[in-house]
Design a protein around this motif. Structure first.
Motif, PDB file in Angstrom:
ATOM      1  N   THR A 175     -45.149   5.538 -25.025  1.00  8.50           N
ATOM      2  CA  THR A 175     -43.997   6.430 -25.168  1.00  8.50           C
ATOM      3  C   THR A 175     -43.420   6.791 -23.806  1.00  8.50           C
ATOM      4  O   THR A 175     -44.157   7.137 -22.880  1.00  8.50           O
ATOM      5  CB  THR A 175     -44.405   7.719 -25.905  1.00  8.50           C
ATOM      6  N   CYS A 225     -41.023   9.594 -22.534  1.00  4.08           N
ATOM      7  CA  CYS A 225     -40.398  10.826 -23.019  1.00  4.08           C
ATOM      8  C   CYS A 225     -38.967  10.986 -22.509  1.00  4.08           C
ATOM      9  O   CYS A 225     -38.236  11.850 -22.986  1.00  4.08           O
ATOM     10  CB  CYS A 225     -41.249  12.037 -22.623  1.00  4.08           C
ATOM     11  N   GLN A 260     -36.848   8.424 -25.753  1.00  3.87           N
ATOM     12  CA  GLN A 260     -37.632   8.314 -26.976  1.00  3.87           C
ATOM     13  C   GLN A 260     -36.946   7.379 -27.972  1.00  3.87           C
ATOM     14  O   GLN A 260     -35.743   7.471 -28.186  1.00  3.87           O
ATOM     15  CB  GLN A 260     -37.818   9.691 -27.588  1.00  3.87           C
ATOM     16  N   ASP A 271     -42.528   9.119 -31.158  1.00  7.24           N
ATOM     17  CA  ASP A 271     -42.372   9.448 -29.738  1.00  7.24           C
ATOM     18  C   ASP A 271     -42.035  10.919 -29.564  1.00  7.24           C
ATOM     19  O   ASP A 271     -42.533  11.577 -28.641  1.00  7.24           O
ATOM     20  CB  ASP A 271     -41.257   8.590 -29.112  1.00  7.24           C
ATOM     21  N   CYS A 276     -44.255  13.619 -27.395  1.00 10.70           N
ATOM     22  CA  CYS A 276     -43.702  14.351 -26.254  1.00 10.70           C
ATOM     23  C   CYS A 276     -43.778  15.865 -26.424  1.00 10.70           C
ATOM     24  O   CYS A 276     -43.830  16.590 -25.427  1.00 10.70           O
ATOM     25  CB  CYS A 276     -42.259  13.911 -26.003  1.00 10.70           C
ATOM     26  N   ARG A 308     -49.473  13.964 -25.786  1.00  6.66           N
ATOM     27  CA  ARG A 308     -48.826  13.566 -24.531  1.00  6.66           C
ATOM     28  C   ARG A 308     -49.879  13.211 -23.476  1.00  6.66           C
ATOM     29  O   ARG A 308     -49.707  12.265 -22.700  1.00  6.66           O
ATOM     30  CB  ARG A 308     -47.910  14.684 -24.027  1.00  6.66           C
ATOM     31  N   ASN A 322     -51.135   9.783 -24.244  1.00  9.25           N
ATOM     32  CA  ASN A 322     -50.130   8.795 -23.847  1.00  9.25           C
ATOM     33  C   ASN A 322     -50.136   8.605 -22.323  1.00  9.25           C
ATOM     34  O   ASN A 322     -50.044   7.477 -21.820  1.00  9.25           O
ATOM     35  CB  ASN A 322     -48.754   9.243 -24.324  1.00  9.25           C
ATOM     36  N   TYR A 374     -47.941  -0.726 -29.838  1.00 10.73           N
ATOM     37  CA  TYR A 374     -46.969   0.372 -29.750  1.00 10.73           C
ATOM     38  C   TYR A 374     -46.089   0.409 -30.996  1.00 10.73           C
ATOM     39  O   TYR A 374     -45.915   1.457 -31.620  1.00 10.73           O
ATOM     40  CB  TYR A 374     -46.123   0.214 -28.490  1.00 10.73           C
ATOM     41  N   ARG A 429     -46.254   3.405 -34.088  1.00 17.96           N
ATOM     42  CA  ARG A 429     -45.091   4.259 -34.387  1.00 17.96           C
ATOM     43  C   ARG A 429     -44.872   4.389 -35.897  1.00 17.96           C
ATOM     44  O   ARG A 429     -44.177   5.313 -36.350  1.00 17.96           O
ATOM     45  CB  ARG A 429     -43.810   3.714 -33.746  1.00 17.96           C
TER      46      ARG A 429
END
Length: 275
Positions: free
Chosen positions: A42, A44, A47, A52, A56, A62, A65, A91, A95
């Motif tokens: 991700t 930030c 996004q 994502d 964030c 976070r 990540n 990834y 998601r």
């Protein structure tokens, strides 16, 4: 002789003479512009997915990540096209957690399992379950069969938290899992939409001295299987924590009858591997 074209044809011809160079320029420009690079984690600042946004705004996610971003370079992502493609696939797959009811739990598990593959020495606190909440599998099982009838009577048909060791000689899944598991693949699993592994109560139990854990196929199955394969390749015993529904059944043997155990796990994010 001068050829006279109808007005409509003349208009179409003029439009084509104007648009043809523009179309050629557009094709040339598109060919000259490289496609955007695959995302590996991700960002930030830009996004792309609903997951994502959650990463964030959630401090723990976070942090996971950020840890992943830091270990990608030592993992050789920029120098290895195959590893970069694998990370990009992870990834995109992770998601899809946005479509799960347990969105956050799915994402945490996705990061934790991926970190165990690309940075096995990195194990953030958020990836460790509260071990005191889990019962040791050897309390209910001896060599894969029921050990304590009274204990089971209290929990049969209910969700239970257990920990034990993966019996790597008993992993069954569909053929799609074969490329990930390699030599660990025990064959086609008989139950559609699921895969299974054996859970041993003690680290020293032999192959086959385990009971069955059924897991639903979902978007994170690949990540769990990859961790199992990574551990096996490194010669590590896999300690696993799980949440599932407990069931028993009659298991007749040659000389006697025993009670077998099965645990049904509804999602990959209800499995957590600890090193």
């Amino acid at each position: 002789m001068r050829l006279i074209m109808p007005a409509k044809i003349r208009a179409v011809a003029r439009a084509w003479l104007f648009l043809a160079p523009m179309a050629a320029l557009a094709v040339t420009t598109a060919a000259a512009t490289p496609p955007p690079p695959d995302l590996l984690a991700t960002d930030c600042g830009t996004q792309s997915y609903a997951s994502d946004a959650l990463v964030c705004e959630d401090p723990a996610l976070r942090d996971l990540n950020d840890r992943m971003t830091r270990v990608l370079e030592p993992y050789g992502i920029t120098q290895n096209r195959e590893r970069a493609a694998e990370q990009a696939a992870w990834y995109r797959r992770s998601r899809l957690c946005a479509f799960e009811e347990e969105h956050r739990e799915c994402l945490v598990a996705a990061y934790c399992s991926r970190l165990q593959v690309i940075g096995p020495s990195v194990e953030p606190e958020d990836c460790r379950p509260a071990e005191q909440d889990y019962m040791a599998a050897n309390r209910i099982s001896r060599a894969g069969f029921l050990r304590d009838t009274d204990l089971i009577d209290q929990r049969e048909g209910k969700e239970i938290l257990l920990w034990g060791y993966v019996d790597t000689g008993n992993i069954f899944a569909d053929a799609d899992a074969r490329s990930t598991l390699g030599d660990l693949w025990g064959g086609q699993h008989r139950r559609a939409g699921h895969w299974r592994f054996g859970l041993k109560g003690r680290s020293e139990d032999a192959t086959g001295q385990s009971f069955e854990v059924q897991v639903r196929n979902d978007i994170l199955r690949e990540d769990v299987l990859r961790v199992l394969a990574t551990d096996a390749a490194a010669g590590r015993l896999t300690k696993i924590f799980l949440k599932g529904r407990l069931a028993t059944f009659d298991a007749p043997l040659n000389q006697s009858s025993r009670v077998g155990i099965r645990v049904d796990v509804s999602a990959s994010w209800h499995l957590r591997i600890v090193r």
